[in-house]
Motif scaffolding. Structure first.
Motif, short mmCIF file in Angstrom:
data_model
loop_
_atom_site.label_atom_id
_atom_site.label_comp_id
_atom_site.label_asym_id
_atom_site.label_seq_id
_atom_site.Cartn_x
_atom_site.Cartn_y
_atom_site.Cartn_z
N GLN A 31 0.81 -1.21 0.00
CA GLN A 31 0.00 0.00 0.00
C GLN A 31 0.85 1.26 0.00
OE1 GLN A 31 -3.09 0.20 2.94
NE2 GLN A 31 -3.55 -1.96 2.69
N ALA A 32 2.13 1.14 0.16
CA ALA A 32 2.99 2.31 0.18
C ALA A 32 3.61 2.47 -1.20
CB ALA A 32 4.09 2.13 1.22
N THR A 71 2.16 12.82 4.04
CA THR A 71 2.64 11.45 3.97
C THR A 71 3.69 11.32 5.07
OG1 THR A 71 2.39 11.58 1.58
CG2 THR A 71 3.70 9.74 2.45
N ASP A 72 3.53 10.35 5.94
CA ASP A 72 4.50 10.22 7.03
C ASP A 72 4.59 8.76 7.45
OD1 ASP A 72 2.18 9.77 8.44
OD2 ASP A 72 2.22 11.66 9.54
N PRO A 89 0.28 6.80 3.79
CA PRO A 89 0.10 7.76 2.70
C PRO A 89 -0.79 8.92 3.10
CG PRO A 89 -0.49 5.51 2.03
CD PRO A 89 -0.30 5.49 3.51
N GLY A 90 -0.72 9.99 2.34
CA GLY A 90 -1.54 11.17 2.57
C GLY A 90 -2.20 11.63 1.28
N GLY A 131 -7.28 6.95 1.03
CA GLY A 131 -8.01 7.84 1.96
C GLY A 131 -8.93 7.04 2.87
N TRP A 132 -9.65 6.11 2.30
CA TRP A 132 -10.58 5.31 3.11
C TRP A 132 -9.80 4.41 4.07
CZ3 TRP A 132 -14.78 3.89 -1.15
CH2 TRP A 132 -15.49 5.07 -1.45
N ASP A 133 -8.67 3.91 3.62
CA ASP A 133 -7.86 3.08 4.53
C ASP A 133 -7.31 3.92 5.69
OD1 ASP A 133 -8.33 0.81 3.08
OD2 ASP A 133 -6.44 0.88 1.96
N LEU A 134 -6.96 5.16 5.39
CA LEU A 134 -6.45 6.07 6.43
C LEU A 134 -7.47 6.21 7.56
CD1 LEU A 134 -4.88 9.56 5.53
CD2 LEU A 134 -6.27 9.24 7.56
N LEU A 135 -8.75 6.35 7.18
CA LEU A 135 -9.80 6.55 8.18
C LEU A 135 -10.27 5.25 8.82
CD1 LEU A 135 -12.14 9.03 6.24
CD2 LEU A 135 -10.51 9.61 8.04
N GLY A 136 -9.98 4.13 8.15
CA GLY A 136 -10.55 2.87 8.60
C GLY A 136 -11.95 2.64 8.07
#
Lengths: 567, 259
Positions: free
Chosen positions: B55-56, B86-87, B91-92, B192-197
């Motif tokens: 995913q990165a 991105t950190d 991802p961002g 984006g959706w993965d970032l939020l869960g």
């Protein structure tokens, strides 16, 4: 040159929540009806679970008439006028019931008798100063049969709390008596809603599942709800949200008596020299049509009801149709439904799916359900906790003052808390006041050159006090359920809203009301008005079921008194 | 008012944070020519909590611009990446291709915002040079952040309109591009959706899916992966609303929710 069409019995302006219901009792009585709708038919194929299209871009694929007529707003007659970016309602067969939350409440008994009940219990001085509120011309018992009719015709799920006077604690113990249970059980609960209900019981309150015009099981051959999370401002992809476009309108069409005309933009209601309406004029793609009719039922939204009457000037009505008493536009109010409370929990609450109508209510602090003797306001609010979240909105959440709203620290906050917040919806008693009204904007016009509606209105002390009290109760509830932070959100303004009341108020006194107790104009015997524009008080709950019950009642009155109305 | 013991975040905190950000891992911003997919970063260090390798993205491929100029596009990429960086956590906005979403929408649903973007970018660039002594893209990251804080708080000078409104607009659109349906050109690979869960668009949700403590596997589905739905317009111009002629333009009032 306008094309004059074949006369009909009744022309209905707007096939939304109100007009879309009224057509059925008329058609069933053998009356010919032409239903004019500015929007078009939409189907489940148009209802993609797409937050950008539905929630961010206001349904760009639908007819955008309402978006070209966004009312202007000022808080008082001396304040600056502003204009909101969008209109909260939509045009389509079925109107805003396509994407509404579908919470389908009956009003409580007190809501019909705010003035007399307040006077009886606390004294006349306790009716808020400057308020123009009146008792309704009838009580809940008059409307009960029509609520029942609409609940079964369309399909409402819920748990009765008062069956012919017998209280059932699983439902709302404060509701008025009903003759029958709901046709469907309530929508199911969730883990988080169970947690909140338990917390409310721990506080000694009476939580219950709220009513919704959504199928909790297969009803009339249509699917049960799929709880997919895009009901809030989204249409239903399985036709489980029971608007008139799925129920009363198709049934009226089956009788052969209803003709639906889409993309019809009504520009005036026409009158003769005797002061009776003769039909309406409408425009489709720049072409003008005149539809003669024996009776006109005006059932657009609150802003457009007042606006169309004020635009329809004639010799008999120089200040606008049915406005010789100067009451069109008066007694306006936007429901005090802002000022929710947002809570942060120390664990995920799994609210990514569900719908705003799937939730738990507390009515202990609504209406006059608690003693106001030592308080300095009347009324209250309905506390509502639901399962509703979508990703863009989740990322846009407040940070409880803990981080900035962007950057590395914010990102970490959102990653941890995207599924840990919940915002309660608190609908509050709202009253009409002397200084709050609708009229035509002196400068802003729609693309056809007609002035848009102007709102002059602001909340008063009573609404602000109810807000403070109900937010405090909501914070207490969230904290009892384990919230680690809460935030009380602002009440907002009385600008354009989904719950807009008044402008054509219903009442027996022609000096202070536009329509009589049956919904027909005091001044124009063959003109009826449908919608929340006839409601004189809001109660602490969504207006749509009341609008629909009133629409059925007005249409039934017309069918039973056809000769009296049309002669 | 927040009913919370913690104090609000002051501008001083923001500036302090900006200064500290220089120590964090940053992604070099290399201005690129439109259409040349050369903007690369070295990937995210694997600290065990970071995103899985698959995913990165090792490289972020930039699409040909549709509405912005090359230099505007470079600025937008940089601003989006500062808003949702991105950190080490993953991802961002850059990987989500938020800037691509905005660039595309500026030719359609967001066309009315195009002049505000053009003017805002020019003002931001002038302000960076006058206040920090160099082009925005060549400033160290902490200075870029402090410039954006000035814009966000309205302290930045030289804007024709409100700098705060410009920042709020870019932030709003960055969120849409990162967390909206991938159909519109952002939220690439569902980062984006993965970032939020967010477990993804479903058309049927079971009672078990709504219990506390369940862990739902992200399905990585767009609304339009379900063939039954009529597609929305991703590019074509949509009806433009009339502005309020003589009425003073105001920020949209909050439209009450409910039905």
């Amino acid at each position: 040159m306008a094309t004059k069409l074949k006369p009909t019995d009744v022309v209905v302006i707007g096939l939304g929540a109100a007009g879309g219901v009224a057509v059925l009792p008329l058609a069933q009585a053998g009356i010919d009806v032409v239903g004019l709708e500015a929007g078009t038919w939409l189907t489940r194929r148009d209802f993609a679970p797409d937050e950008i299209r539905n929630n961010v871009r206001d349904w760009p694929m639908s007819v955008q008439k309402a978006q070209q007529e966004v009312p202007t707003h000022r808080v008082s007659a001396t304040a600056n006028t502003t204009r909101a970016g969008s209109h909260p309602m939509m045009n389509a067969v079925g109107g805003t019931t396509l994407h509404y939350w579908a919470q389908s409440w009956r009003l409580n008994p007190w809501d019909f008798k705010v003035v007399s009940e307040t006077t009886r219990r606390y004294g006349a001085s306790r009716v808020p100063k400057g308020s123009t509120a009146e008792d309704w011309p009838f009580g809940l018992e008059e409307l009960e049969g029509y609520y029942d009719k609409v609940e079964y015709e369309m399909g409402v799920s819920g748990q009765a709390g008062n069956l012919k006077g017998t209280i059932d604690p699983r439902g709302n113990i404060f509701e008025g008596p009903r003759a029958r249970p709901y046709p469907m059980p309530p929508l199911r609960s969730t883990g988080f809603i169970d947690l909140m209900a338990a917390a409310a019981r721990g506080l000694g309150w009476h939580p219950f599942a709220g009513p919704a015009s959504i199928n909790s099981r297969t009803y009339q051959g249509r699917s049960a709800c799929m709880y997919h999370g895009f009901c809030n401002k989204g249409g239903c992809h399985v036709d489980a949200k029971n608007g008139p476009h799925l129920t009363t309108i198709p049934r009226a069409q089956e009788t052969g008596r209803l003709k639906v005309v889409t993309r019809a933009h009504v520009t005036s209601i026409d009158t003769d020299n005797q002061g009776r309406v003769t039909g309406v004029t409408y425009v489709t793609d720049g072409e003008e049509f005149i539809q003669p009719a024996k009776v006109v039922l005006l059932s657009s939204y609150t802003y457009e009801n007042t606006r169309l009457l004020l635009l329809s000037k004639s010799k008999a009505f120089p200040n606008g149709l049915s406005n010789n008493h100067g009451q069109v536009g008066r007694h306006y109010f936007s429901h005090a439904q802002g000022a929710g409370v947002t809570a942060l929990f120390p664990f995920n609450i799994n609210a990514w799916y569900g719908l705003p109508a799937q939730g738990v209510a507390v009515d202990n602090f609504a209406d006059d359900n608690y003693d106001h003797g030592a308080l300095d306001y009347i009324g209250g609010g309905n506390l509502w906790v639901m399962s509703d979240r979508r990703p863009i909105a989740a990322a846009g959440m407040g940070t409880f003052g803990r981080t900035p709203t962007w950057g590395k620290e914010w990102k970490a906050f959102v990653m941890q808390n995207a599924d840990r917040t919940n915002t309660a919806y608190i609908q509050k008693t709202t009253l009409p006041y002397e200084g709050n009204f609708l009229d035509l904007d002196p400068t802003v016009k729609d693309p056809l050159g007609f002035p848009v509606c102007r709102i002059t209105a602001d909340y008063q002390d009573n609404e602000r006090k109810v807000t403070a009290h109900t937010q405090a109760r909501m914070i207490e509830w969230y904290e009892a359920a384990g919230a680690i932070a809460t935030q009380a959100n602002p009440l907002g303004t009385m600008g354009p809203t989904t719950h807009a009341y008044g402008g054509t108020r219903m009442g027996k006194n022609a000096e202070t009301n536009v329509v009589n107790e049956w919904g027909f104009s005091h001044e124009v015997p063959n003109l009826g008005v449908l919608g929340a524009s006839v409601m004189g008080t809001s109660g602490a709950r969504n207006p749509t079921l009341t609008v629909q019950a009133l629409a059925w009642r007005t249409a039934e009155y017309l069918a039973k008194n056809w000769k009296r109305v049309t002669v | 008012m927040p009913h919370d013991k913690k104090p609000g975040v002051s501008r001083r905190d923001l500036l302090k944070r900006a200064g500290m950000a220089g120590a964090a891992m940053t992604i070099p911003l290399t201005p690129v020519t439109a259409g040349t997919p050369t903007a690369r970063h070295k990937g995210v260090p694997d600290d065990g909590k970071g995103v899985p390798d698959d995913q990165a993205p090792a490289a972020v491929r930039r699409e040909p611009t549709e509405n912005l100029t090359a230099s505007e596009s470079d600025l937008l990429e940089a601003i989006c990446a500062l808003i949702i960086p991105t950190d080490a956590s993953g991802p961002g906005a850059r990987e989500a291709r938020a800037a691509h979403y905005i660039d595309r929408a500026l030719g359609g649903a967001l066309a009315a915002s195009k002049p505000a973007y053009t003017a805002g970018f020019a003002a931001l660039e002038r302000y960076a040079r006058s206040s920090r002594g160099g082009p925005f893209l060549e400033l160290p990251e902490r200075d870029q952040i402090s410039v954006l804080i000035d814009v966000e708080t309205g302290a930045a000078t030289g804007f024709t309109g409100s700098p705060a409104a410009f920042f709020a607009m870019v932030r709003t659109h960055t969120l849409q591009g990162t967390f909206g349906d991938p159909f519109y050109g952002g939220n690439a690979n569902f980062v984006g959706w993965d970032l939020l869960g967010y477990p993804g668009v479903r058309t049927n949700v079971s009672p078990a899916d709504q219990r506390l403590g369940v862990k739902l596997t992200p399905n990585h589905q767009s609304a339009y992966d379900t063939p039954m739905f009529t597609k929305a317009q991703a590019r074509l111009s949509e009806p433009v609303r009339p502005s309020g002629s003589s009425v003073s333009s105001a920020a949209p009032e909050s439209v009450s929710h409910g039905d």
